[in-house]
Scaffold this active site. Sequence first.
Site, PDB file in Angstrom:
ATOM      1  N   GLU A   5      -5.783  -4.011   0.214  1.00 40.25           N
ATOM      2  CA  GLU A   5      -5.905  -5.125   1.160  1.00 40.25           C
ATOM      3  C   GLU A   5      -7.088  -6.035   0.834  1.00 40.25           C
ATOM      4  O   GLU A   5      -7.291  -7.050   1.474  1.00 40.25           O
ATOM      5  CB  GLU A   5      -6.082  -4.574   2.590  1.00 40.25           C
TER       6      GLU A   5
ATOM      7  N   THR B 144       0.868  -1.175   0.000  1.00 39.39           N
ATOM      8  CA  THR B 144       0.000   0.000   0.000  1.00 39.39           C
ATOM      9  C   THR B 144       0.903   1.222   0.000  1.00 39.39           C
ATOM     10  O   THR B 144       1.917   1.253   0.702  1.00 39.39           O
ATOM     11  CB  THR B 144      -0.866   0.080   1.264  1.00 39.39           C
TER      12      THR B 144
ATOM     13  N   LYS C 122     -13.180  17.318  12.016  1.00 44.28           N
ATOM     14  CA  LYS C 122     -13.864  17.248  13.308  1.00 44.28           C
ATOM     15  C   LYS C 122     -14.071  18.662  13.826  1.00 44.28           C
ATOM     16  O   LYS C 122     -13.136  19.303  14.275  1.00 44.28           O
ATOM     17  CB  LYS C 122     -13.040  16.431  14.311  1.00 44.28           C
TER      18      LYS C 122
ATOM     19  N   TRP D  95     -18.761  15.747  12.924  1.00 40.81           N
ATOM     20  CA  TRP D  95     -17.948  15.427  11.756  1.00 40.81           C
ATOM     21  C   TRP D  95     -18.471  16.115  10.513  1.00 40.81           C
ATOM     22  O   TRP D  95     -19.667  16.195  10.294  1.00 40.81           O
ATOM     23  CB  TRP D  95     -18.003  13.927  11.471  1.00 40.81           C
TER      24      TRP D  95
HETATM   25  P1  AMP Z   1      -5.864   1.770  -2.150  1.00 38.50           P
HETATM   26  O1  AMP Z   1      -5.465   0.716  -1.218  1.00 38.50           O
HETATM   27  O2  AMP Z   1      -4.745   2.608  -2.634  1.00 38.50           O
HETATM   28  O3  AMP Z   1      -6.668   1.207  -3.262  1.00 38.50           O
HETATM   29  O4  AMP Z   1      -6.796   2.784  -1.352  1.00 38.50           O
HETATM   30  C1  AMP Z   1      -7.961   2.357  -0.703  1.00 38.50           C
HETATM   31  C2  AMP Z   1      -8.723   3.543  -0.170  1.00 38.50           C
HETATM   32  O5  AMP Z   1      -9.132   4.383  -1.234  1.00 38.50           O
HETATM   33  C3  AMP Z   1      -9.999   3.177   0.527  1.00 38.50           C
HETATM   34  O6  AMP Z   1      -9.781   2.787   1.858  1.00 38.50           O
HETATM   35  C4  AMP Z   1     -10.801   4.470   0.427  1.00 38.50           C
HETATM   36  O7  AMP Z   1     -10.414   5.407   1.406  1.00 38.50           O
HETATM   37  C5  AMP Z   1     -10.376   4.996  -0.916  1.00 38.50           C
HETATM   38  N1  AMP Z   1     -11.371   4.649  -1.934  1.00 38.50           N
HETATM   39  C6  AMP Z   1     -11.332   3.649  -2.820  1.00 38.50           C
HETATM   40  N2  AMP Z   1     -12.418   3.670  -3.611  1.00 38.50           N
HETATM   41  C7  AMP Z   1     -13.184   4.704  -3.205  1.00 38.50           C
HETATM   42  C8  AMP Z   1     -14.446   5.254  -3.618  1.00 38.50           C
HETATM   43  N3  AMP Z   1     -15.119   4.762  -4.625  1.00 38.50           N
HETATM   44  N4  AMP Z   1     -14.904   6.316  -2.932  1.00 38.50           N
HETATM   45  C9  AMP Z   1     -14.235   6.851  -1.890  1.00 38.50           C
HETATM   46  N5  AMP Z   1     -13.045   6.394  -1.480  1.00 38.50           N
HETATM   47  C10 AMP Z   1     -12.521   5.333  -2.123  1.00 38.50           C
END
Ligand code: AMP
Length: 544
Positions: free
Chosen positions: A328, A184, A440, A445
């Site tokens: 993940e 990540t 916050k 929120w």
């Molecule tokens: P990654 O591991 O780089 O794919 O990032 C995952 C994170 O991206 C998630 O925990 C969310 O915070 C954000 N994320 C992924 N898809 C969306 C979506 N459609 N809308 C809002 N946030 C998203």
Amino acid sequence: MLGQMMHRPLSTIEILRYGAETHTTSEIVSVRTEGDIHRYTYREAYHRVAQLAHALQKLGLKEGDRIATLAWNGYRHFELYYAIAGIGGVCHTINPRLSADQMIYITQHAEDKVLCVDLTFVPIVEALAEHFPNDMTYILMADRAHMPESRINFLCYEELAEGEPTEFDWVELAEDTASGLCYTSGTTGNPKGALYSHRSTVLHAYTVAISLGSVLKEGARVLPVVPLFHVNAWGLPYTAPLTGCSLIFPGSALDGKSLFDLMDREKVTSAWGVPTVWLGLQGEIAARGKNPDGFSSVIVGGSAAPRSMIENFEVSGVTVCHAWGMTEMSPIGTQGLLSAHEEEMLSQDEKLDMKALQGRRAFGVDLKIVDENGNALPHDGQAIGELYVRGNTIISGYYSNEEASDAAMDRDGWFGTGDVAYIDADGFLSIQDRAKDLIKSGGEWISSIDLENIVMAHPDVANCAVISVPHPKWDERPLLIVVPNGDKRVKKAEVDEMLLKQVAKWQLPDAIEFVEELPLTATGKVSKLTLRKSFKDYKLPDMK
Ligand code: AMP
């Protein structure tokens, strides 16, 4: 009593073997780093994968070895996915946009034995090789004619594979054997590794193929703009040969014009990527006054897709599916295609409202939201809490990182996403924010995503982000940062008027700042951390 059925271990190579044997005319088209277009069928890909598997074995690689890639979306990268996992190795995709420190950290942490590199990334390897593991072997993903002058002793990919047998006696691996590794690109701390298995990868392919059956089907032509170097291009290298759709790999040119031309020429039916990419494509579509030929669906995720972006596509006849997931989670967790009933019964406005949410869970992915004490909250569209997930395609811990694993898993074995969300009675997920991006204010929120979504619909706004700014009385208050669309700078009063139709007065941003562009993370998302750092000493109007 036990069932009496065979137990065949799930294995990724079986997906490609299936594609090669059954979807005989589906193809992979790649824009190559060499500058031309390459095309072949899944059958040809399968035989090349066999050749590559022989070559990797000859290099002395064996089960469990990590073999890294630093490459764009193209057929050689696709071949590596299958050949590496096919010999029991682990395909470790590295994001070339990571910082030098992060790249060094992950190659060392993963103890990569081999690094396979596209031509574009030779300078990165030359700069960092002395910090990479000492015994690393380097393979350049090109033919002899394109081998560069370099002080790195690169082996030539095409030469290695050439002349090897086009069949391979695939070793039968236990289905829990690791097949892929992706770190990540967290903005703080060291990257953390998600180690996928053959089983999780094949189950994810089934899951996505079922969830998106109307998009992923024989005859479809799918463009993964989402990279192979990050979360397996949302699983497309597996779901495509499984379902028989063709893959169109764009290589390195991801700007609106290049994507439009490629899509138009190759009759792409469905394009997959993060919202920032679609801003570029929509600009190009507006300039040309038409969609690329054959374009009918977009899968958007990775960060929240603004409602206005969804609307733009939908009015031009392109169906948008807004998906949510994480590295993940292999990565797909939810997807937002509407049911036939919803398509028929809802007004256009109601449909867009639903599509701006993150969709319903995919089969095999369980969702729960919890309060600060870990108690499950109802799925009533009201209760907001931290989102936890469970399923066969979700990590049970981070690769070789006990501390991060302990922090991420709850006592019942669910994985904490770090997202704050609600789920409504129809099963629709609404991501409010990353927990750390929520604002916050006075004990309440404010969702930055909600505000951004509304402001993005203003014609003078090309892009925007809302971040928290420290405030002596309220703890934090929202600041709106806007990239103007042209010369006009949107007025605060206009923004407030738009927002007040949907949010309470105390949620309005306290001020607007204008910037030329928003900082992006390695995965193409707006980097709120960088923005918060840039504006940390910002004085809101009532603090001056
Ligand atoms: P990654 O591991 O780089 O794919 O990032 C995952 C994170 O991206 C998630 O925990 C969310 O915070 C954000 N994320 C992924 N898809 C969306 C979506 N459609 N809308 C809002 N946030 C998203």
